[in-house]
Design an enzyme around this catalytic site. Structure first.
Site, short mmCIF file in Angstrom:
data_model
loop_
_atom_site.label_atom_id
_atom_site.label_comp_id
_atom_site.label_asym_id
_atom_site.label_seq_id
_atom_site.Cartn_x
_atom_site.Cartn_y
_atom_site.Cartn_z
N TYR A 58 -31.03 -13.89 -9.60
CA TYR A 58 -29.99 -13.01 -9.45
C TYR A 58 -30.54 -11.42 -9.56
O TYR A 58 -31.22 -11.34 -10.55
CB TYR A 58 -28.90 -13.17 -10.68
CG TYR A 58 -27.91 -12.25 -10.98
CD1 TYR A 58 -26.91 -11.94 -9.80
CD2 TYR A 58 -28.15 -11.14 -11.73
CE1 TYR A 58 -26.10 -10.94 -10.05
CE2 TYR A 58 -27.34 -10.14 -12.08
CZ TYR A 58 -26.12 -9.94 -11.23
OH TYR A 58 -25.18 -9.12 -11.33
N ASN A 200 -28.78 -3.16 -17.13
CA ASN A 200 -27.91 -4.37 -17.50
C ASN A 200 -28.21 -4.66 -18.98
O ASN A 200 -28.90 -5.70 -19.12
CB ASN A 200 -28.49 -5.56 -16.49
CG ASN A 200 -27.46 -6.77 -16.89
OD1 ASN A 200 -28.02 -7.74 -17.30
ND2 ASN A 200 -26.17 -6.48 -16.63
N GLN A 280 -3.73 6.80 -66.58
CA GLN A 280 -4.27 6.65 -65.07
C GLN A 280 -3.89 7.41 -64.07
O GLN A 280 -2.82 8.06 -63.97
CB GLN A 280 -3.35 5.33 -64.78
CG GLN A 280 -3.57 4.01 -65.70
CD GLN A 280 -3.21 2.81 -65.07
OE1 GLN A 280 -3.77 1.68 -65.23
NE2 GLN A 280 -1.75 2.84 -64.42
N ARG A 286 -8.38 7.01 -58.74
CA ARG A 286 -8.57 5.76 -59.56
C ARG A 286 -9.44 4.56 -58.74
O ARG A 286 -10.25 4.03 -59.12
CB ARG A 286 -7.27 5.33 -60.10
CG ARG A 286 -7.73 4.03 -61.31
CD ARG A 286 -6.46 3.66 -61.72
NE ARG A 286 -4.95 4.29 -61.49
CZ ARG A 286 -3.93 3.41 -61.69
NH1 ARG A 286 -3.99 2.20 -61.75
NH2 ARG A 286 -2.68 4.05 -61.37
N ASN A 316 -30.19 -9.10 -17.93
CA ASN A 316 -29.88 -10.41 -17.11
C ASN A 316 -30.52 -10.34 -15.82
O ASN A 316 -30.10 -9.48 -15.30
CB ASN A 316 -28.47 -10.91 -17.26
CG ASN A 316 -28.20 -12.34 -16.66
OD1 ASN A 316 -28.84 -13.27 -16.84
ND2 ASN A 316 -27.63 -12.02 -15.36
N LYS A 389 -2.73 25.97 -48.16
CA LYS A 389 -1.45 25.41 -47.77
C LYS A 389 -1.85 24.76 -46.15
O LYS A 389 -1.57 23.64 -45.80
CB LYS A 389 -0.31 26.22 -47.62
CG LYS A 389 1.16 25.48 -47.21
CD LYS A 389 2.42 26.66 -47.12
CE LYS A 389 2.85 26.79 -48.67
NZ LYS A 389 3.50 25.53 -48.98
N GLU A 417 -14.16 -6.23 -12.08
CA GLU A 417 -15.29 -6.64 -11.00
C GLU A 417 -14.95 -8.26 -10.58
O GLU A 417 -15.77 -9.17 -10.55
CB GLU A 417 -16.72 -6.68 -11.39
CG GLU A 417 -17.88 -6.54 -10.62
CD GLU A 417 -18.45 -7.86 -10.38
OE1 GLU A 417 -18.68 -8.01 -9.06
OE2 GLU A 417 -19.05 -8.32 -11.27
N ASN A 420 -15.39 -11.52 -12.19
CA ASN A 420 -16.78 -11.88 -12.44
C ASN A 420 -16.83 -11.50 -13.96
O ASN A 420 -17.15 -12.31 -14.97
CB ASN A 420 -17.95 -11.70 -11.75
CG ASN A 420 -19.31 -11.80 -12.05
OD1 ASN A 420 -19.52 -12.92 -12.38
ND2 ASN A 420 -20.17 -10.57 -12.28
#
Length: 513
Positions: A58, A200, A280, A286, A316, A389, A417, A420
């Site tokens: 390929y 690729n 808290q 926290r 590939n 601010k 494509e 594919n």
């Protein structure tokens, strides 16, 4: 390993040495061992043998993608790769900056140097030549779906090697053919499959994700320091970061974030048995370790994905001289990088949101425990001075954009494509989103540093705190003081914000204890 040299073909590529090389802090060169050269040349020789005896490869004896049914005659084996670089020259958008471009080239060189792409030593030396001379292809950011790899952006590297694309050289944009002529080097001539081997694969998304990871690591540490400073400025309860508390819900990264915050606080508050008037604090103070700690808990997963990818063969087909086999597969698919990038930008956007919420507490007189409204410096002119601010509004805008950018990209896979490439990773877009999210988060943190400096300075001036009460955060306070003068009467703050951003992007704040 020589820490001043990255030797491709011998050293394992890591995020750290890639980033250092991309910043030109260390040199990059190919391994010069006979064993390495034999590994590469045996792959190229095996490809030649397969072409001569078997055919049917390929992208060498066939067209590309859905056109793989088209047969290519031997006299066109060398025309095919050149045409591949040309028809993929359709990228758009901004160009990658110099640092990312170097990282892309280094990652691609390293993946080809694994020895399973069927390329020659001459091709590797040609890429090495571009890196050594800092000849940087202009690579558009947009145009890759992340499978079949980064075809379009990497075509700009392939095209530059053969003298057909623009590059940046010594600060100027010129044709690569001109630079090669000046340096006495002929344009490279591709062997069969070599353009495909360059294009690729996942080098673009991989490099961008590595840079993004390095930025995010610093931002997470900085967020811990900003949280500690905000806790001091807001007279917070340091018991929220108690070591024992985090032993009872022992996510390691969460505990690490708590430790980074706790050890930045003054020693007295770390050991204090008593608690302040407000038992808290708000969640943004926290629960900061729980938000920031996600990065530390997930970072090994992200690092693993990124570093495995950059040290793998991912084009590939793969040409394996060891087993005398040609493998047609899909290693160009960038799913792991996309997952890491999608997750990373989610975490960083959440950290930006955390710091935005802390900023909102600082400027709001209902919650800032006695600080002036909007951190206004001139108390005698509260009616006409508005302090931070507008900066708070801008921080909210940057945060909202960061949160929007955190949308996972992998779910937007598109069939392309001629069906594919019918399932693609979108990893390149996700990695680019990471860079943008980091930039927005850095802007939020730049503003937060100026605001918390202002808050601490106000408490110093009215005698509520001394520098001893800052603990290890005093170092950060002093570093900000180098370029930022606390706000009294209103003035434009853009220049100060940009300077703080520059410090962050250069990782200049030495906020570690």
């Amino acid at each position: 390993m020589n820490h001043k040299l990255l030797e491709i073909g011998r050293d394992r590529l890591t995020i750290e040495n890639l980033v250092a090389a991309a910043k030109k802090q260390i040199e990059v060169q190919l391994c010069n061992s006979a064993e390495f050269e034999e590994r590469i040349t045996s792959g190229a020789a095996f490809l030649d043998e397969v072409l001569e005896k078997r055919g049917g490869i390929y992208g060498v004896t066939t067209g590309y993608g859905d056109s793989c049914t088209e047969k290519v005659s031997p006299e066109h084996y060398r025309d095919l790769p050149v045409n591949l670089t040309r028809f993929h020259g359709c990228g758009m958008g901004d160009y990658f900056d110099s640092e990312i471009t170097r990282a892309i080239m280094i990652v691609r060189l390293n993946t080809l140097a694994q020895g399973f792409s069927g390329v020659s030593m001459e091709l590797l030396r040609s890429i090495e030549f571009f890196i050594k001379h800092d000849i940087l292809p202009l690579i558009p950011q947009e145009g890759s779906v992340g499978a079949s790899g980064d075809l379009t952006p990497l075509s700009y590297l392939a095209g530059a090697l053969i003298g057909e694309r623009q590059v940046t050289y010594q600060g100027k944009i010129r044709l690569s053919s001109e630079i090669l002529a000046e340096l006495g080097r002929p344009p490279y001539q591709f062997r069969p499959k070599e353009a495909l081997a360059i294009m690729n694969g996942t080098a673009v998304m991989n490099a961008v994700a590595a840079i993004a990871f390095s930025q995010a690591e610093y931002l997470a540490d900085l967020a811990c320091r900003i949280t500690a400073m905000n806790s001091i400025a807001l007279k917070g309860n340091s018991c929220h970061y108690n070591k024992r508390l985090f032993e009872l819900k022992p996510h390691p990264g969460q505990a690490l974030a708590a430790e980074k915050i706790r050890t930045a606080l003054p020693v007295e508050s770390q050991a204090a048995a008593s608690v302040p008037g407000r038992i808290q604090d708000s969640y943004s103070i926290r629960c900061a370790p729980h938000v920031i700690g996600l990065f530390y808990d997930a970072c090994d997963i992200f690092r693993n994905y990124i570093e495995i990818e950059m040290n793998s063969a991912n084009d590939n087909p793969l040409i394996d001289p060891e087993t005398q086999s040609v493998y047609h597969g899909g290693h160009f698919y960038g799913g792991h990088i996309c997952f890491a990038a999608d997750s990373l930008k989610n975490i960083i956007a959440n950290i930006a949101d955390l710091i935005d919420r802390q900023f909102a507490l600082l400027v709001d007189a209902k919650y800032n425990r006695g600080l002036p409204p909007n951190l206004t410096g001139n108390l005698g002119k509260l009616s006409c001075n508005h302090g931070f601010k507008a900066v708070q509004i801008a921080v909210s805008a940057w945060t909202a954009e960061a949160l929007k950018t955190s949308m996972p990209m992998s779910i937007f896979s598109r069939s392309t494509e001629c069906h594919n490439q019918d399932k693609v990773s979108m990893g390149t877009i996700a990695a680019r989103d990471c860079i943008r999210t980091n930039k927005l988060a850095a802007q939020v943190m730049a503003a937060a540093l100026l605001a918390v400096f202002q808050a601490l300075d106000l408490r110093l001036k009215n005698g509520e705190l001394t520098l001893q009460d800052f603990g290890a955060t005093k170092k950060t306070y002093n570093e900000i003081a180098v370029f930022f003068k606390s706000l009294e009467d209103d003035r434009p703050l853009e220049a100060d914000l940009r300077k703080a951003l520059e410090y962050i992007e250069k990782q200049s704040f030495s906020f570690f204890t």
